[in-house]
Scaffold this active site. Structure first.
Site, PDB file in Angstrom:
ATOM      1  CG  HIS A 110      -1.783   1.193   1.380  1.00 50.72           C
ATOM      2  ND1 HIS A 110      -3.139   1.125   1.286  1.00 50.72           N
ATOM      3  CD2 HIS A 110      -1.488   2.493   1.618  1.00 50.72           C
ATOM      4  CE1 HIS A 110      -3.648   2.338   1.453  1.00 50.72           C
ATOM      5  NE2 HIS A 110      -2.652   3.184   1.669  1.00 50.72           N
ATOM      6  CD  GLU A 111       1.460   3.600   3.573  1.00 48.45           C
ATOM      7  OE1 GLU A 111       1.648   4.657   2.923  1.00 48.45           O
ATOM      8  OE2 GLU A 111       0.415   3.397   4.224  1.00 48.45           O
TER       9      GLU A 111
END
Length: 170
Positions: free
Chosen positions: A78-79
């Site tokens: 996600h990051e």
């Protein structure tokens, strides 16, 4: 504040996931993006943050320790996707179509904006406020803004300004 020690094996698992997903991205995009810096200093209920200009990922050590493999499988990509989208497309909405495309088609992970991890161990103290129809719990940050006169908050249901409910002393 003392920082938690993340076991080496867990740090290695984070790095394996990061390197695997970065390799997928570089192959798919025909790029050679460097490995982002990872640190374990994220606080509060956020699982992680991406720092776009410094190409850095900050992970929440408490949530990582409590949710190990699901955290690695969801939060690390996600990051990373935020960093890759910024490099590839510039400034775009954080969870917009570019980010969803990066997550699903490039990193091969379902695109989810928020985590579903239990946050009771990392949730900060709240303060009770009230309106006409219900009680509200404000975070310490919001409470302090109200106390300093910098902000006011209203109920989404009745629209009334929230009033602090001071604790009764005996």
């Amino acid at each position: 504040m003392s920082s938690l020690r993340i076991p080496i094996a867990l740090q290695q698992a984070v790095m394996r996931c990061l390197r695997h997903k970065l390799q997928l991205a570089n192959q798919h995009l025909g790029t050679d993006y460097p490995e982002p810096k990872i640190n374990y200093h994220q606080r509060g209920t956020s699982a992680g943050s991406a720092y776009l200009q410094s190409f850095e990922i900050r992970l929440n050590p408490v949530l990582l320790l409590e949710n190990q493999q699901p955290f690695i499988d969801e939060v690390v990509p996600h990051e990373l996707a935020h960093l890759l989208v910024y490099r590839q497309f510039g400034r775009v909405p954080p969870h917009g179509k570019e980010w969803r495309w990066m997550m699903e088609h490039v990193l091969q992970v379902p695109a989810s904006r928020t985590h579903q991890f239990a946050v009771t161990s990392v949730r900060s103290k709240t303060f009770n406020y009230q309106c006409k129809c219900q009680q509200h719990a404000l975070t310490i940050r919001r409470h302090n803004k109200v106390q300093r006169g910098e902000s006011e908050y209203r109920c989404r249901e009745c629209g009334e300004k929230l009033q602090f409910v001071a604790k009764k002393t005996c």
